[in-house]
Design a protein around this motif. Sequence first.
Motif, PDB file in Angstrom:
ATOM      1  N   ALA A 154       3.338   4.547  -5.809  1.00 19.05           N
ATOM      2  CA  ALA A 154       2.733   5.641  -6.571  1.00 19.05           C
ATOM      3  C   ALA A 154       1.218   5.502  -6.497  1.00 19.05           C
ATOM      4  N   THR A 155       0.518   6.542  -6.926  1.00 22.25           N
ATOM      5  CA  THR A 155      -0.944   6.516  -6.985  1.00 22.25           C
ATOM      6  C   THR A 155      -1.401   7.237  -8.242  1.00 22.25           C
TER       7      THR A 155
ATOM      8  N   GLY B  15       8.743  10.843   0.974  1.00 20.18           N
ATOM      9  CA  GLY B  15       8.310  10.446   2.308  1.00 20.18           C
ATOM     10  C   GLY B  15       6.863   9.977   2.220  1.00 20.18           C
ATOM     11  N   THR B  16       5.977  10.691   2.909  1.00 15.99           N
ATOM     12  CA  THR B  16       4.540  10.375   2.817  1.00 15.99           C
ATOM     13  C   THR B  16       3.777  11.427   2.019  1.00 15.99           C
ATOM     14  N   ALA B  17       4.475  12.443   1.513  1.00 15.68           N
ATOM     15  CA  ALA B  17       3.819  13.519   0.776  1.00 15.68           C
ATOM     16  C   ALA B  17       3.730  13.185  -0.706  1.00 15.68           C
TER      17      ALA B  17
ATOM     18  N   LEU C 245      -6.133   4.771  -7.821  1.00 14.63           N
ATOM     19  CA  LEU C 245      -5.556   3.447  -7.997  1.00 14.63           C
ATOM     20  C   LEU C 245      -4.143   3.398  -7.436  1.00 14.63           C
ATOM     21  N   PRO C 246      -3.908   2.607  -6.386  1.00 16.27           N
ATOM     22  CA  PRO C 246      -2.527   2.387  -5.944  1.00 16.27           C
ATOM     23  C   PRO C 246      -1.731   1.751  -7.069  1.00 16.27           C
TER      24      PRO C 246
ATOM     25  N   ASN D 274       0.828  -1.206   0.000  1.00 13.39           N
ATOM     26  CA  ASN D 274       0.000   0.000   0.000  1.00 13.39           C
ATOM     27  C   ASN D 274       0.865   1.259   0.000  1.00 13.39           C
ATOM     28  N   PRO D 275       0.550   2.235  -0.850  1.00 14.42           N
ATOM     29  CA  PRO D 275       1.273   3.510  -0.812  1.00 14.42           C
ATOM     30  C   PRO D 275       0.881   4.291   0.444  1.00 14.42           C
ATOM     31  N   PRO D 276       1.594   5.367   0.773  1.00 16.47           N
ATOM     32  CA  PRO D 276       1.222   6.177   1.939  1.00 16.47           C
ATOM     33  C   PRO D 276      -0.219   6.659   1.850  1.00 16.47           C
TER      34      PRO D 276
END
Length: 206
Positions: free
Chosen positions: A115-116, A139-141, A106-107, A66-68
């Motif tokens: 990526a998303t 990071g998570t941004a 979509l992840p 899973n992405p952030p």
Amino acid sequence: MFVTVTLGVALAIAVAQGCENRDAQGLGPAPGTTATARPSSGATLSVDSLNTVGHSDSGLGPALGNPPAVDWPNRSYPDPAGGPTIQLHDGHSTDGGAPVTLSAVLPARYRDAPATLVVLRRVEGAVPVDLVQLYAFTGTAPTLIAGRASTANPEAGAVWRVENGALVREERVDRTGAVSSTRYTVRPDGSLEESWPGAGVSGSTN
């Protein structure tokens, strides 16, 4: 007796080769493999993230993990068509301009990193426009990698999926049963390229 044994052996070999050729020609699945069913499309916008396969030279592929976590329904987005920033609240635009809704999230992975893919749909006049955006993460941004404005069929429902190194939009018109697909791939320079069967490739925008 020798002739009978020879004929029996030759017949057994021919039968075995016939079974192998059937699998090789796609007439039957090879042992240990499974068939992937085509996703069905509905009358409304939806997302198919189950049958995601492939990872081509474009660097785009299905998610691994899973992405952030990002609050995609409640954030601002740049307009790939060059318009003002789009602000969403609960998945809908709040700026009073042409209505924009969050259609798909979509992840994915891009160059082997999380990526998303995000799709917004803007309705201005009779023809809707899908705003396709690819985000990587610092990071998570989320960090925008590429974006594109793409005209959609106003009579069709759409299913989005990641397949063979591309984001695919499959549109189905319930009234006629007509189905069309559009592929969005990432060029080496990071721009999005749009193509569809029989029509070649159109220009790209960042």
